[in-house]
Motif scaffolding. Structure first.
Motif, PDB file in Angstrom:
ATOM      1  N   ASP A  17      -9.238   3.549   3.847  1.00  0.00           N
ATOM      2  CA  ASP A  17      -9.109   2.170   3.143  1.00  0.00           C
ATOM      3  C   ASP A  17      -7.413   2.186   2.763  1.00  0.00           C
ATOM      4  O   ASP A  17      -7.151   1.970   1.707  1.00  0.00           O
ATOM      5  CB  ASP A  17      -9.841   1.946   2.104  1.00  0.00           C
ATOM      6  CG  ASP A  17     -11.383   1.765   2.647  1.00  0.00           C
ATOM      7  OD1 ASP A  17     -11.760   1.095   3.658  1.00  0.00           O
ATOM      8  OD2 ASP A  17     -12.380   2.140   1.664  1.00  0.00           O
ATOM      9  N   ASN A  18      -6.805   2.900   3.682  1.00  0.00           N
ATOM     10  CA  ASN A  18      -5.340   3.013   3.373  1.00  0.00           C
ATOM     11  C   ASN A  18      -4.997   3.893   2.137  1.00  0.00           C
ATOM     12  O   ASN A  18      -3.880   3.496   1.443  1.00  0.00           O
ATOM     13  CB  ASN A  18      -4.662   1.753   3.349  1.00  0.00           C
ATOM     14  CG  ASN A  18      -3.161   1.758   3.534  1.00  0.00           C
ATOM     15  OD1 ASN A  18      -2.794   2.740   4.555  1.00  0.00           O
ATOM     16  ND2 ASN A  18      -2.367   1.016   3.539  1.00  0.00           N
ATOM     17  N   ASN A  19      -5.833   4.910   1.496  1.00  0.00           N
ATOM     18  CA  ASN A  19      -5.750   5.553   0.514  1.00  0.00           C
ATOM     19  C   ASN A  19      -6.141   7.112   1.228  1.00  0.00           C
ATOM     20  O   ASN A  19      -6.584   7.250   2.086  1.00  0.00           O
ATOM     21  CB  ASN A  19      -6.796   5.550  -0.427  1.00  0.00           C
ATOM     22  CG  ASN A  19      -6.480   4.172  -1.072  1.00  0.00           C
ATOM     23  OD1 ASN A  19      -5.225   4.024  -1.685  1.00  0.00           O
ATOM     24  ND2 ASN A  19      -7.361   3.138  -1.088  1.00  0.00           N
ATOM     25  N   LEU A  20      -5.317   8.043   0.205  1.00  0.00           N
ATOM     26  CA  LEU A  20      -5.556   9.378   0.438  1.00  0.00           C
ATOM     27  C   LEU A  20      -7.020   9.845   0.013  1.00  0.00           C
ATOM     28  O   LEU A  20      -7.441   9.148  -0.742  1.00  0.00           O
ATOM     29  CB  LEU A  20      -4.495  10.419  -0.325  1.00  0.00           C
ATOM     30  CG  LEU A  20      -3.211  10.104   0.206  1.00  0.00           C
ATOM     31  CD1 LEU A  20      -1.936  10.948  -0.716  1.00  0.00           C
ATOM     32  CD2 LEU A  20      -3.060  10.584   1.743  1.00  0.00           C
ATOM     33  N   LEU A  21      -7.545  10.812   0.515  1.00  0.00           N
ATOM     34  CA  LEU A  21      -8.746  11.143   0.148  1.00  0.00           C
ATOM     35  C   LEU A  21      -8.690  12.211  -0.902  1.00  0.00           C
ATOM     36  O   LEU A  21      -9.970  12.805  -1.549  1.00  0.00           O
ATOM     37  CB  LEU A  21      -9.554  11.924   1.433  1.00  0.00           C
ATOM     38  CG  LEU A  21      -9.715  10.798   2.539  1.00  0.00           C
ATOM     39  CD1 LEU A  21     -10.149  11.456   3.930  1.00  0.00           C
ATOM     40  CD2 LEU A  21     -10.520   9.654   2.054  1.00  0.00           C
ATOM     41  N   MET A  42       7.228   5.953   9.844  1.00  0.00           N
ATOM     42  CA  MET A  42       5.781   5.743   9.441  1.00  0.00           C
ATOM     43  C   MET A  42       5.570   4.378  10.101  1.00  0.00           C
ATOM     44  O   MET A  42       6.423   3.513  10.134  1.00  0.00           O
ATOM     45  CB  MET A  42       5.717   5.808   7.931  1.00  0.00           C
ATOM     46  CG  MET A  42       6.459   4.494   7.116  1.00  0.00           C
ATOM     47  SD  MET A  42       6.929   5.108   5.501  1.00  0.00           S
ATOM     48  CE  MET A  42       8.522   5.874   5.688  1.00  0.00           C
ATOM     49  N   GLY A  43       4.282   4.172   9.898  1.00  0.00           N
ATOM     50  CA  GLY A  43       3.557   2.774  10.387  1.00  0.00           C
ATOM     51  C   GLY A  43       3.710   1.932   9.001  1.00  0.00           C
ATOM     52  O   GLY A  43       3.831   2.518   7.779  1.00  0.00           O
ATOM     53  N   ARG A  44       3.391   0.716   9.292  1.00  0.00           N
ATOM     54  CA  ARG A  44       3.756  -0.442   8.182  1.00  0.00           C
ATOM     55  C   ARG A  44       2.513   0.029   7.159  1.00  0.00           C
ATOM     56  O   ARG A  44       3.080  -0.031   5.926  1.00  0.00           O
ATOM     57  CB  ARG A  44       3.605  -1.756   8.708  1.00  0.00           C
ATOM     58  CG  ARG A  44       3.242  -2.964   7.815  1.00  0.00           C
ATOM     59  CD  ARG A  44       3.124  -4.023   8.279  1.00  0.00           C
ATOM     60  NE  ARG A  44       1.927  -4.249   9.060  1.00  0.00           N
ATOM     61  CZ  ARG A  44       0.563  -4.171   8.497  1.00  0.00           C
ATOM     62  NH1 ARG A  44       0.351  -4.378   7.350  1.00  0.00           N
ATOM     63  NH2 ARG A  44      -0.710  -4.215   9.433  1.00  0.00           N
ATOM     64  N   LYS A  45       1.240   0.284   7.537  1.00  0.00           N
ATOM     65  CA  LYS A  45       0.119   0.661   6.458  1.00  0.00           C
ATOM     66  C   LYS A  45       0.549   1.680   5.851  1.00  0.00           C
ATOM     67  O   LYS A  45       0.248   1.734   4.564  1.00  0.00           O
ATOM     68  CB  LYS A  45      -1.178   0.598   7.336  1.00  0.00           C
ATOM     69  CG  LYS A  45      -1.461  -0.616   7.893  1.00  0.00           C
ATOM     70  CD  LYS A  45      -2.897  -0.468   8.472  1.00  0.00           C
ATOM     71  CE  LYS A  45      -3.496  -1.608   9.150  1.00  0.00           C
ATOM     72  NZ  LYS A  45      -4.927  -1.470  10.010  1.00  0.00           N
ATOM     73  N   THR A  46       1.054   2.780   6.434  1.00  0.00           N
ATOM     74  CA  THR A  46       1.400   3.964   5.580  1.00  0.00           C
ATOM     75  C   THR A  46       2.515   3.581   4.465  1.00  0.00           C
ATOM     76  O   THR A  46       2.593   4.082   3.271  1.00  0.00           O
ATOM     77  CB  THR A  46       2.046   4.972   6.623  1.00  0.00           C
ATOM     78  OG1 THR A  46       0.868   5.369   7.185  1.00  0.00           O
ATOM     79  CG2 THR A  46       2.353   6.190   5.629  1.00  0.00           C
ATOM     80  N   PHE A  47       3.313   2.943   4.811  1.00  0.00           N
ATOM     81  CA  PHE A  47       4.544   2.542   3.975  1.00  0.00           C
ATOM     82  C   PHE A  47       3.903   1.696   2.766  1.00  0.00           C
ATOM     83  O   PHE A  47       4.284   1.676   1.692  1.00  0.00           O
ATOM     84  CB  PHE A  47       5.825   1.621   4.563  1.00  0.00           C
ATOM     85  CG  PHE A  47       6.645   1.182   3.840  1.00  0.00           C
ATOM     86  CD1 PHE A  47       7.730   1.809   3.088  1.00  0.00           C
ATOM     87  CD2 PHE A  47       6.791  -0.189   3.320  1.00  0.00           C
ATOM     88  CE1 PHE A  47       8.531   1.313   2.351  1.00  0.00           C
ATOM     89  CE2 PHE A  47       7.566  -0.614   2.354  1.00  0.00           C
ATOM     90  CZ  PHE A  47       8.528   0.053   1.878  1.00  0.00           C
TER      91      PHE A  47
END
Length: 161
Positions: A17-21, A42-47
């Motif tokens: 869900d676009n978060n670190l675990l 980076m990709g957009r979602k990472t940014f």
């Protein structure tokens, strides 16, 4: 040199869900030390997973959205253009996400992996590290402690000649 840098679980999990675990303060500190002063791709979602752009780094964001223009970033539509922008005589870092890692692993010179010694449910995974292509050249193990819930190992892989 093109270096992929990632924190990766035992089952290759990267995030959900676009978060670190996980939260590993020593890994965040090391990431900052290694990438400061360099170009990060980076990709957009990472940014968008960052609260704000990371200080002292040139952000190159890959996005197919023509009107995507986050302040203080260079936006390109593909990995090839992102790499072309980076200085050839300096290290540049690919920092995610999963699709960007998958596309860039054939182009990378080194992999800088924080191996988190646990498996997680995830929706984004790191690509397989093929031992026919990559040689593990260093490892530094870190035990869990009061600030780190999981054991982890800093691993460096170099592309075999």
């Amino acid at each position: 040199m093109i270096i992929m840098i990632a924190a990766v679980a035992e089952n290759s999990a990267l995030g959900k869900d676009n978060n670190l675990l996980w939260h590993l303060p020593s890994d965040f500190k090391r990431f900052k030390e290694i990438t400061s002063g360099h170009h990060i791709i980076m990709g957009r979602k990472t940014f968008e997973s960052f609260p704000k752009p990371l200080p002292n780094r040139t952000h190159i964001v890959i996005s197919r959205q023509k009107d995507y223009l986050p302040e203080g970033c260079i936006v390109v539509e593909n990995l090839e253009k992102a790499i072309a922008i980076c200085p050839k005589n300096e290290d540049s870092f690919i920092i995610g996400g999963g699709q960007i890692y998958l596309e860039s692993i054939p182009l990378a010179d080194e992999l800088d992996i924080t191996r988190v010694h646990h498996s997680f449910e995830a929706d984004v995974y790191f690509p397989e590290i093929d031992s026919e292509i990559w040689e593990l050249t260093s490892e530094i193990f870190n035990p869990k402690d009061d600030k780190h819930l999981y054991e982890y190992t800093f691993q460096k892989y170099t592309r075999k000649k």
